[in-house]
Write a protein that holds these residues in place. Structure first.
Motif, mmCIF file in Angstrom:
data_model
loop_
_atom_site.group_PDB
_atom_site.id
_atom_site.type_symbol
_atom_site.label_atom_id
_atom_site.label_comp_id
_atom_site.label_asym_id
_atom_site.label_seq_id
_atom_site.Cartn_x
_atom_site.Cartn_y
_atom_site.Cartn_z
ATOM 1 N N PRO A 105 0.829 -1.126 -0.131
ATOM 2 C CA PRO A 105 0.015 0.050 -0.224
ATOM 3 C C PRO A 105 1.024 1.153 -0.125
ATOM 4 N N LEU A 106 0.335 2.428 -0.584
ATOM 5 C CA LEU A 106 1.046 3.602 -0.593
ATOM 6 C C LEU A 106 0.162 4.547 -0.291
ATOM 7 N N PRO A 107 0.744 5.952 0.076
ATOM 8 C CA PRO A 107 -0.165 6.919 0.214
ATOM 9 C C PRO A 107 -1.028 7.284 -1.096
ATOM 10 N N GLU A 108 -2.361 7.858 -0.753
ATOM 11 C CA GLU A 108 -3.334 8.019 -1.574
ATOM 12 C C GLU A 108 -2.957 8.875 -2.954
ATOM 13 N N ALA B 49 3.439 0.999 -11.227
ATOM 14 C CA ALA B 49 4.542 0.319 -10.885
ATOM 15 C C ALA B 49 4.075 -1.107 -10.570
ATOM 16 N N VAL B 50 2.916 -1.377 -10.188
ATOM 17 C CA VAL B 50 2.307 -2.575 -9.853
ATOM 18 C C VAL B 50 2.352 -3.448 -11.154
ATOM 19 N N ALA C 254 12.887 -8.758 -5.372
ATOM 20 C CA ALA C 254 12.598 -9.674 -4.380
ATOM 21 C C ALA C 254 12.062 -8.894 -3.063
ATOM 22 N N MET C 255 12.773 -7.989 -2.384
ATOM 23 C CA MET C 255 12.319 -7.240 -1.314
ATOM 24 C C MET C 255 10.985 -6.733 -1.663
ATOM 25 N N ALA C 256 10.602 -6.048 -2.724
ATOM 26 C CA ALA C 256 9.480 -5.419 -3.174
ATOM 27 C C ALA C 256 8.354 -6.263 -3.020
ATOM 28 N N PHE D 239 10.297 2.261 -5.619
ATOM 29 C CA PHE D 239 9.323 3.431 -5.630
ATOM 30 C C PHE D 239 8.084 2.508 -4.586
ATOM 31 N N LEU D 240 7.866 1.408 -4.952
ATOM 32 C CA LEU D 240 6.825 0.783 -3.933
ATOM 33 C C LEU D 240 7.310 0.541 -2.513
#
Length: 562
Positions: free
Chosen positions: A203-206, A215-216, A254-256, A554-555
């Motif tokens: 989740p990211l800020p709106e 990005a997803v 991998a971390m993302a 970014f995520l």
């Protein structure tokens, strides 16, 4: 969400195929193309897509989303989606769609509704099947091969629409008979698949909702299935230009996805170790058809594995038993085979080995002993100690603890000059004068660093107009004689150091500065896209326009620090 396919391709998880708008190249005109991402091809472009109205080509504009790409003209449109990683479904309305194959050797009709194209240049066979409408084969024979092969899906007389499937296959000259889903079912399945993936992503800020979706999408479609050297399901660095895996990019990917899809994260992290050589070195680059062993990449793998272990409980002792010997062997390689002067301090033999290919720390030559390399190895040995204790290997755990402390002591003795950390030439141990951001990565060592050194580094990073710009941290100080606006690692802003330093600062209690850096970079990506790097002063996107470590970081930054 709209995808600009001149920058980021339309593709699908597991697929080695993509659709891009591409410029003129040799005898291939500008246009929208199906591309092969396999690396053994003479012709990357498989077929050019053309819309026809009453038999004549008409201009169109493409509109791509995660699930489909539409080709729209004033007369009608065609929509394409993936049914599976090797099969495209097509539906047209009031127009026909033509596939102009690039240097195909021949085409063979199989009745009125099906044909097979041998695309020799891209090493693909393509089976085209009409589900509704006419299949029109256009070709001419020159006595040796086809001069051209164009295949149309066209509405039948009295009808307005056509529908068909295009399947690409390369592992056999023989097509395996099968049936295809309808276009409607395939489109719905692709839509559902992406929506489920999007919902489970970080989740990211709106305010970043639009950029998050892009990005997803990039992280979703950039996945490829196992094939030849690709031994596990994994994520490519890009499906634009950098189609492959680099042996440190994969750690950030991998971390993302660790919290969202820990199994994919595990395969992503482990894949490079499937190709570890007998001495412990990892390849620089892996694609389906070749490996690059001329360089390595920095040992950030311990840091990444530690992150995955801390952010998911999916990693079991069985997984650690799989990872531990390979990670240990990789660590030992640096001490055994990258220490030419035998002083106990591992070294880089080329800028490519450190990932910062042309950083100014390498301006005076090689081999080079650098504090970032020692930092990675200290963290990697700490991770090995943690794993060894989890596995009950107490003697090995104690050995890693001692060795990591020894390397840390050596780092302070070796690299500190006038209160700063500097790189040194191996052998003569001359200090290298540089204004590269890479010299600040030892902040990852946290409070182990002497307070005076780390406080000075933090204060220098906070100075607006030095490294710090409106968009983040430049890879070379702006007042450096070496600074270049498009200088690769000599000026532009990159995702990896933005993440590593934001993380380090947060761990050191500099939460506000970490949040500020994360916000600057996330704002940059929301403005300029998922590019490989960015001009430090203007934020202009540079190089590969759709690269996965930018979307991944970014995520991560948007979720964890912004």
């Amino acid at each position: 969400m709209r995808v600009d396919v001149s920058k980021i391709p339309f593709s699908y998880p597991g697929s080695y195929f993509a659709i891009n708008r591409m410029g003129t190249y040799e005898d291939e005109p500008e246009g929208l193309y199906i591309r092969s991402l396999h690396k053994d091809v003479y012709r990357q472009r498989v077929a050019r897509l053309v819309l026809l109205h009453e038999g004549n080509p008409v201009p169109f504009a493409e509109e791509a989303s995660a699930a489909s790409i539409a080709l729209r003209s004033e007369f009608g449109s065609a929509v394409i989606c993936f049914e599976d990683p090797t099969t495209l479904q097509v539906q047209t309305e009031n127009v026909s769609i033509r596939f102009e194959f690039i240097r195909a050797s021949h085409v063979v009709p199989y009745g009125a509704k099906q044909c097979e194209v041998n695309s020799d240049g891209s090493r693909e066979h393509i089976r085209l099947t009409s589900a509704a409408g006419d299949l029109i084969v256009n070709t001419s024979w020159n006595g040796d091969n086809a001069d051209y092969v164009n295949i149309d899906f066209a509405p039948s007389a009295g009808a307005t629409s056509a529908e068909g499937a295009l399947e690409l296959y390369r592992d056999s000259i023989t097509w395996k008979e099968r049936t295809y889903s309808s276009f409607t079912d395939s489109l719905q399945a692709a839509t559902d698949l992406f929506e489920a993936y999007e919902q489970s992503a970080l989740p990211l800020p709106e305010r970043y909702s639009e950029a998050r979706q892009l990005a997803v999408y990039l992280n979703w479609m950039v996945q490829v299935r196992p094939y030849e050297n690709i031994t596990r399901p994994t994520m490519y660095a890009s499906k634009s230009g950098m189609c492959g895996i680099w042996s440190w990019d994969h750690c950030f990917h991998a971390m993302a996805v660790a919290e969202q899809d820990p199994e994919l994260a595990w395969h992503q992290w482990m894949l490079v170790f499937d190709h570890q050589d007998q001495f412990g070195a990892l390849p620089d680059t892996i694609t389906d058809n070749y490996l690059v062993r001329g360089y390595v990449k920095p040992p950030i793998h311990g840091f990444a594995l530690k992150w995955i272990m801390e952010h998911t409980d999916w990693v079991t002792n069985d997984h650690l038993l799989e990872a531990y010997p390979s990670l240990a062997k990789w660590t030992e390689w640096w001490f055994n085979h990258r220490d030419s002067d035998k002083d106990g301090m591992p070294e880089y033999h080329n800028g490519n080995d450190c990932g910062w290919d042309n950083s100014t720390i390498f301006a005076d030559g090689m081999p080079l002993e650098s504090p970032d390399l020692a930092t990675y190895l200290i963290i990697q040995m700490e991770t090995l100690e943690t794993i060894a204790r989890k596995l009950g290997m107490l003697a090995e755990a104690n050995s890693w603890k001692i060795r990591s402390q020894q390397l840390f002591d050596n780092l302070l003795e070796h690299f500190v000059d006038e209160g700063r950390l500097k790189a040194r030439r191996a052998g003569n141990h001359e200090f290298v004068e540089s204004k590269s951001l890479i010299l600040y990565l030892p902040l990852l060592l946290g409070e182990k660093l002497p307070k005076g050194i780390r406080d000075r580094m933090i204060e220098e990073l906070k100075v607006e107009g030095a490294f710090l710009t409106e968009y983040g941290l430049a890879s070379e100080r702006l007042d450096s004689a070496w600074f270049e606006e498009d200088g690769y690692w000599r000026g532009p802003i990159w995702a990896p150091p933005m993440f590593l330093l934001s993380h380090a600062l947060s761990q050191l209690g500099e939460e506000e500065f970490a949040k500020d850096l994360a916000g600057r970079f996330c704002d940059l990506v929301a403005k300029s896209g998922m590019a490989e790097n960015f001009q430090a002063k203007t934020g202009r996107a540079l190089r590969d326009p759709g690269i996965t470590w930018t979307s991944s970081i970014f995520l991560l930054l948007g979720s964890k620090y912004a």
